[in-house]
Design an enzyme around this catalytic site. Structure first.
Site, PDB file in Angstrom:
ATOM      1  N   ASN A 214       0.860  -1.180   0.000  1.00  0.00           N
ATOM      2  CA  ASN A 214       0.000   0.000   0.000  1.00  0.00           C
ATOM      3  C   ASN A 214       0.902   1.237   0.000  1.00  0.00           C
ATOM      4  O   ASN A 214       1.468   1.588   1.035  1.00  0.00           O
ATOM      5  CB  ASN A 214      -0.897  -0.038   1.248  1.00  0.00           C
ATOM      6  CG  ASN A 214      -1.794   1.182   1.365  1.00  0.00           C
ATOM      7  OD1 ASN A 214      -1.753   2.084   0.518  1.00  0.00           O
ATOM      8  ND2 ASN A 214      -2.597   1.229   2.415  1.00  0.00           N
TER       9      ASN A 214
ATOM     10  N   ARG B 242      -2.861  -2.175  -3.185  1.00  0.00           N
ATOM     11  CA  ARG B 242      -4.015  -1.306  -2.979  1.00  0.00           C
ATOM     12  C   ARG B 242      -3.923  -0.173  -3.996  1.00  0.00           C
ATOM     13  O   ARG B 242      -2.900   0.509  -4.091  1.00  0.00           O
ATOM     14  CB  ARG B 242      -3.987  -0.730  -1.570  1.00  0.00           C
ATOM     15  CG  ARG B 242      -5.109   0.236  -1.364  1.00  0.00           C
ATOM     16  CD  ARG B 242      -4.887   1.119  -0.191  1.00  0.00           C
ATOM     17  NE  ARG B 242      -6.014   2.008  -0.055  1.00  0.00           N
ATOM     18  CZ  ARG B 242      -5.958   3.164   0.569  1.00  0.00           C
ATOM     19  NH1 ARG B 242      -4.839   3.574   1.111  1.00  0.00           N
ATOM     20  NH2 ARG B 242      -7.018   3.929   0.648  1.00  0.00           N
TER      21      ARG B 242
ATOM     22  N   HIS C  22     -12.779   3.755   0.453  1.00  0.00           N
ATOM     23  CA  HIS C  22     -12.797   2.796   1.578  1.00  0.00           C
ATOM     24  C   HIS C  22     -13.551   1.519   1.212  1.00  0.00           C
ATOM     25  O   HIS C  22     -14.014   0.797   2.103  1.00  0.00           O
ATOM     26  CB  HIS C  22     -13.495   3.380   2.837  1.00  0.00           C
ATOM     27  CG  HIS C  22     -12.744   4.449   3.551  1.00  0.00           C
ATOM     28  ND1 HIS C  22     -13.385   5.488   4.191  1.00  0.00           N
ATOM     29  CD2 HIS C  22     -11.420   4.636   3.754  1.00  0.00           C
ATOM     30  CE1 HIS C  22     -12.482   6.277   4.753  1.00  0.00           C
ATOM     31  NE2 HIS C  22     -11.288   5.794   4.493  1.00  0.00           N
TER      32      HIS C  22
ATOM     33  N   ARG D 208     -11.083  16.749   7.291  1.00  0.00           N
ATOM     34  CA  ARG D 208     -11.910  17.052   6.102  1.00  0.00           C
ATOM     35  C   ARG D 208     -13.316  17.463   6.528  1.00  0.00           C
ATOM     36  O   ARG D 208     -13.867  16.913   7.480  1.00  0.00           O
ATOM     37  CB  ARG D 208     -12.007  15.832   5.187  1.00  0.00           C
ATOM     38  CG  ARG D 208     -10.689  15.437   4.592  1.00  0.00           C
ATOM     39  CD  ARG D 208     -10.866  14.269   3.617  1.00  0.00           C
ATOM     40  NE  ARG D 208      -9.647  13.490   3.568  1.00  0.00           N
ATOM     41  CZ  ARG D 208      -9.604  12.168   3.461  1.00  0.00           C
ATOM     42  NH1 ARG D 208     -10.708  11.465   3.360  1.00  0.00           N
ATOM     43  NH2 ARG D 208      -8.449  11.540   3.434  1.00  0.00           N
TER      44      ARG D 208
ATOM     45  N   GLU E 172      -8.244  -4.493   5.692  1.00  0.00           N
ATOM     46  CA  GLU E 172      -8.194  -4.298   4.238  1.00  0.00           C
ATOM     47  C   GLU E 172      -7.075  -5.129   3.615  1.00  0.00           C
ATOM     48  O   GLU E 172      -7.222  -5.666   2.516  1.00  0.00           O
ATOM     49  CB  GLU E 172      -7.999  -2.810   3.923  1.00  0.00           C
ATOM     50  CG  GLU E 172      -9.233  -2.003   4.324  1.00  0.00           C
ATOM     51  CD  GLU E 172      -8.937  -0.538   4.597  1.00  0.00           C
ATOM     52  OE1 GLU E 172      -9.044   0.246   3.666  1.00  0.00           O
ATOM     53  OE2 GLU E 172      -8.590  -0.193   5.736  1.00  0.00           O
TER      54      GLU E 172
END
Ligand code: ADP
Length: 411
Positions: free
Chosen positions: A7, A94, A183, A247, A393
């Site tokens: 990743n 990923r 996600h 965010r 993940e």
């Protein structure tokens, strides 16, 4: 089969090596301060269960050098877990953005690389480093099959009425402006486990209505019906939806030109404020870290309390929205750093939702022994389940990679 999961971020590279039959993680780690041209000292932290972590320092001017460090760590006679690189059967990567092209994981070839490159326009911060990782591994491990697992893929089942914005249609056609969601690997992983829990309770897979809440630094939710995503809170970029660490989440778009004018800022500066200086950090003026915010709120800091209230209200609002989207709810899942670890936030997100059949067992919710476990924190007679499910993940990337490689071998 041993699968290496990679990743890559702009200056980091996370990795994990799995034995996919037993689904055992053999080693994992992170290379940080990978800086183009070198300069700052980079480091690799390498973890193997039951052993002391190892830190290796050195210059990592690009991801290819970083991959070299990872492979050395994995095969190191003292710190390694394999004796030969030949033991690695495949690499799973990923990749953040797969556009409309990739609804599932794929074997990487030149054409896939070109497509990922094309979607860099939609994810300029993420796809380029993901590609650097792919290219670095292809050079270091040229004979291995590699698989791309996309953050956007799980959300490709969203119906068009859920992914279109109320903008002129040609912007969708010309520029690909639509909601993609992110996600996806996490939402898919936890919703599959929730589906098993519901199946054990006699709800057939096709009828299951699940709402997943991934609450970490980045936060998003998804509405999943019969295993398919119908809607998700992130959109064209990961900025839409929930209030996150830094965010802003959903916003009246007219605020953007307004801010540009009053701050005499260009669009990139406004974008940076919305991505990096907003959310929990922006509201509290203190921190983006939920643990520190909770502590400050408990000590009486009213802005910290307000940030938490806004955060939880937005989650609650979307649970209501997605219950309407799904026509009811059988399970709400909490995952990621905040969702897995914080009972107080879970409780506040669920406040007043008994009307939807979500009855929280407060004692079980606060039981520290559920950490790291799949836990049902709803009351025995709750009409719908409330589940805490640790996300993984990397394991899903390893699973997808192994499945594609096995299919390739038997073709
Ligand atoms: P990322 O999205 O970077 O993978 P994580 O899923 O690790 O992030 O989540 C990071 C967030 O989880 C941080 O805001 C951190 O404060 C929060 N977090 C971790 N543990 C707890 C806890 N026990 N209580 C509240 N928040 C927590």
């Amino acid at each position: 089969m041993k699968v290496l999961v990679i990743n890559c971020g702009s200056s980091s590279l996370k990795y994990e090596l799995f034995e996919t039959v037993s689904e055992q993680s053999l080693a994992h780690g992170i290379a940080e301060r990978v800086v183009v041209g070198g300069g700052r000292e980079a480091s690799l932290r390498h973890y193997v269960a039951g052993r002391q972590p190892v830190v290796m320092k050195g210059e990592m001017p690009d991801h290819e050098v970083a991959v070299g460090y990872v492979l050395s760590a994995l095969t190191d006679p003292e710190h390694g877990v394999i004796s030969d690189l030949g033991e690695i059967a495949a690499v799973g990567h990923r990749v953040v953005h797969g556009g409309e092209r990739f609804a599932e994981s794929v074997l990487i070839d030149d054409e896939v690389i070109a497509a990922i490159e094309q979607f860099s326009e939609l994810a300029p911060l993420h796809n380029p480093p993901n590609l650097q990782g792919i290219r670095a591994c292809r050079r270091r491990l040229p004979d291995l099959p590699m698989v791309a697992v996309f953050d956007t893929a799980f959300h490709q089942t969203m119906p068009q009425h859920a992914y279109m914005y109320g903008l002129p249609y040609e912007f969708y056609e010309k520029y690909g402006i639509r909601r993609y969601g992110f996600h996806g690997t996490s939402h898919r992983y936890v919703s599959e486990i929730a589906a098993q829990v519901l199946a054990q309770r006699g709800i057939p897979a096709q009828q299951q209505r699940i709402i997943t809440c991934h609450l970490g630094n980045g936060c998003s939710m998804a509405a999943v019906a019969g295993g398919k995503c119908l809607d998700t809170t992130m959109g064209f970029t990961p900025l839409e939806g929930l209030v996150m660490g830094t965010r802003c989440g959903d916003l009246d778009p007219a605020i953007v030109p307004f801010l540009a004018e009053v701050l005499d800022a260009d669009p990139h500066e406004v974008d940076s404020i919305l991505n990096k200086k907003s959310g929990l950090l922006g509201i509290s003026g203190l921190t983006n870290d939920m643990r520190d915010l909770l502590q400050a709120a408990h000590e009486g800091n009213s802005r910290a309390r307000l940030a938490i209230d806004v955060f939880c209200y937005r989650v609650r609002k979307y649970i209501g929205t997605y219950t309407a989207v799904l026509g009811g709810v059988d399970a709400v899942v909490f995952t990621a750093g905040i969702g897995e670890n914080n009972p107080e936030i879970r409780e506040q997100c669920l406040e007043g939702l008994a009307c939807l059949g979500l009855h929280l067992d407060s004692e079980r919710n606060e039981d520290p022994s559920i950490r790291g476990q799949v836990a049902d924190v709803s009351t025995a007679d709750s009409p719908a389940r409330i589940l805490v499910i640790p996300t993984n993940e990397e394991l899903l990337i390893a699973r997808d990679t192994a499945a594609i490689v096995v299919a390739l071998q038997s073709a």
